[in-house]
Motif scaffolding. Sequence first.
Motif, PDB file in Angstrom:
ATOM      1  N   THR A 225       0.893  -1.248  -0.017  1.00  0.00           N
ATOM      2  CA  THR A 225      -0.019   0.149   0.038  1.00  0.00           C
ATOM      3  C   THR A 225       0.736   1.362  -0.156  1.00  0.00           C
ATOM      4  O   THR A 225       1.791   1.396   0.945  1.00  0.00           O
ATOM      5  CB  THR A 225      -0.928  -0.049   1.153  1.00  0.00           C
ATOM      6  OG1 THR A 225      -1.528  -1.170   1.256  1.00  0.00           O
ATOM      7  CG2 THR A 225      -1.976   0.997   1.283  1.00  0.00           C
ATOM      8  N   LEU A 230      -1.451   8.797  -0.939  1.00  0.00           N
ATOM      9  CA  LEU A 230      -2.942   9.207  -0.450  1.00  0.00           C
ATOM     10  C   LEU A 230      -2.802  10.434   0.537  1.00  0.00           C
ATOM     11  O   LEU A 230      -1.681  10.824   0.874  1.00  0.00           O
ATOM     12  CB  LEU A 230      -3.589   8.116   0.747  1.00  0.00           C
ATOM     13  CG  LEU A 230      -3.492   6.751   0.070  1.00  0.00           C
ATOM     14  CD1 LEU A 230      -4.076   5.619   1.131  1.00  0.00           C
ATOM     15  CD2 LEU A 230      -4.274   6.610  -1.068  1.00  0.00           C
ATOM     16  N   ASP A 231      -3.879  11.411   0.468  1.00  0.00           N
ATOM     17  CA  ASP A 231      -3.987  12.466   1.481  1.00  0.00           C
ATOM     18  C   ASP A 231      -4.029  12.113   2.771  1.00  0.00           C
ATOM     19  O   ASP A 231      -4.441  10.911   3.117  1.00  0.00           O
ATOM     20  CB  ASP A 231      -4.777  13.604   0.695  1.00  0.00           C
ATOM     21  CG  ASP A 231      -6.498  12.813   0.747  1.00  0.00           C
ATOM     22  OD1 ASP A 231      -6.797  12.258   1.775  1.00  0.00           O
ATOM     23  OD2 ASP A 231      -7.213  13.478   0.085  1.00  0.00           O
ATOM     24  N   GLN A 233      -6.272  12.639   5.105  1.00  0.00           N
ATOM     25  CA  GLN A 233      -7.927  12.071   5.260  1.00  0.00           C
ATOM     26  C   GLN A 233      -8.078  10.552   4.985  1.00  0.00           C
ATOM     27  O   GLN A 233      -8.633   9.832   5.559  1.00  0.00           O
ATOM     28  CB  GLN A 233      -9.064  12.949   4.732  1.00  0.00           C
ATOM     29  CG  GLN A 233     -10.335  12.715   5.161  1.00  0.00           C
ATOM     30  CD  GLN A 233     -10.372  12.571   6.644  1.00  0.00           C
ATOM     31  OE1 GLN A 233      -9.940  13.520   7.209  1.00  0.00           O
ATOM     32  NE2 GLN A 233     -11.324  11.810   7.000  1.00  0.00           N
ATOM     33  N   GLN A 234      -7.379  10.557   3.872  1.00  0.00           N
ATOM     34  CA  GLN A 234      -7.794   8.860   3.084  1.00  0.00           C
ATOM     35  C   GLN A 234      -6.668   7.909   3.828  1.00  0.00           C
ATOM     36  O   GLN A 234      -7.287   6.919   4.424  1.00  0.00           O
ATOM     37  CB  GLN A 234      -7.063   8.798   2.001  1.00  0.00           C
ATOM     38  CG  GLN A 234      -7.982   9.591   0.754  1.00  0.00           C
ATOM     39  CD  GLN A 234      -7.445   9.648  -0.767  1.00  0.00           C
ATOM     40  OE1 GLN A 234      -6.255   9.915  -0.558  1.00  0.00           O
ATOM     41  NE2 GLN A 234      -8.359   9.592  -1.540  1.00  0.00           N
ATOM     42  N   MET A 237      -8.719   7.122   7.331  1.00  0.00           N
ATOM     43  CA  MET A 237      -9.629   6.503   7.133  1.00  0.00           C
ATOM     44  C   MET A 237      -9.248   5.086   6.899  1.00  0.00           C
ATOM     45  O   MET A 237     -10.014   4.033   7.534  1.00  0.00           O
ATOM     46  CB  MET A 237     -10.719   6.726   5.767  1.00  0.00           C
ATOM     47  CG  MET A 237     -11.360   8.013   5.919  1.00  0.00           C
ATOM     48  SD  MET A 237     -12.440   8.406   7.307  1.00  0.00           S
ATOM     49  CE  MET A 237     -13.451   6.833   7.269  1.00  0.00           C
ATOM     50  N   ARG A 238      -7.975   4.806   6.180  1.00  0.00           N
ATOM     51  CA  ARG A 238      -7.620   3.540   6.212  1.00  0.00           C
ATOM     52  C   ARG A 238      -7.250   3.031   7.485  1.00  0.00           C
ATOM     53  O   ARG A 238      -7.368   1.667   7.898  1.00  0.00           O
ATOM     54  CB  ARG A 238      -6.328   3.337   5.150  1.00  0.00           C
ATOM     55  CG  ARG A 238      -5.754   2.184   4.653  1.00  0.00           C
ATOM     56  CD  ARG A 238      -6.798   1.238   4.037  1.00  0.00           C
ATOM     57  NE  ARG A 238      -6.356  -0.024   3.687  1.00  0.00           N
ATOM     58  CZ  ARG A 238      -6.666  -0.866   4.335  1.00  0.00           C
ATOM     59  NH1 ARG A 238      -7.570  -0.986   5.320  1.00  0.00           N
ATOM     60  NH2 ARG A 238      -6.111  -2.229   3.953  1.00  0.00           N
TER      61      ARG A 238
END
Length: 261
Positions: A225, A230-231, A233-234, A237-238
Motif C-alpha cells: 500500500t 494518499l492524502d 484524510q484517506q 480512514m484506512r
Amino acid sequence: MTTLYPRLSDAEGRILLNRIQHQSIGTLAHDTLFDHPLIYAPTGGIPARREHLEAVARAIRQCAKVHGYPDYVDKITLGAFDRALAAVVFEDTDMAPAEAAAPEVWTYMAIHLVPDIVMWRWRPKYNEKRWIGRGLVRHTFGRLWWQAYALGVPTGDGRDYALLDMLSEADLNQVFERRSIGGAPPLARALVAELADSRITESELKRRDIVRDVTKRVCRLIPFTSFLALDEQQIRMRIRGIVTESLKALIEKGSHAPDER
C-alpha cells in the motif's frame, strides 16, 4: 540553509561515557565541552557555531528547570518534560531530517552538550541507548526530535504538537520503533490519532495489545500500500479500518484484562 551539528562516533562516545557516567549532575553541568575538536558533515549546511550550541543548551536546560531540574521528580513530570522538550529540540536546533538521521549528532549532544540533562532525566537507571545515538528510538534527544518532526502539525504560526500528548512513551515507542511508520509523518499522525480514539481509550481490551496489533497490521500492509500517495484524510480512514479489524480480532481472541500503562 540547515544547521550542521558536531558529530561524535560511537566508539569515542562510549569512551567518554565511561568517564562521566558516575559523575554528579552538578559536575556534568559545569563540564560541558565546547572546546573539544568538532567534526561536521562535509556538505549540506552551515556548521553550528559555539554561540548557537550554547543557545541550544540553554533552551534545553531551561525546559528541564521548568520541570524540576535538578531535583528528583515523578514519572508524570518527566513525561511532561519529554513532550515539552520535543518541541524545543525540534525548533531550536534548526536541523534537517538528513542531519537528524545521523546518530553521531545525538551522541555529541548527549555526551558533550548537555550530559547533565540526560543524567537527570534517567537517574538512577543507566542505559547506554539514552546516550549513544545509534538506533535513535531510545535516545534522549533523537527520539524526541523525530516525534516532533512526525507528529507536529504545521499551522499558520508554527506547529501544533498536541498529538505528542495523546500516547504514552511506551505507545509512541511502538510507533517509532517501526521506521516505515515513524519515518512517514502523515502515516504516523494518522496512526497516533486513531490510537488515541475513544474506541481504544474506553475499550476493556488491554491497551498495549491493541497498539501492538494495530502497528503490526499497518506494517504488513506497507509493502502493498502506497500510503504516501494518499492524502491525510484517506490515510486516516484506512487506519481507522485497520483499528476496527484489530479490535474485532482481539475481542474474538479474548484479550480482556486490566489496562497496562
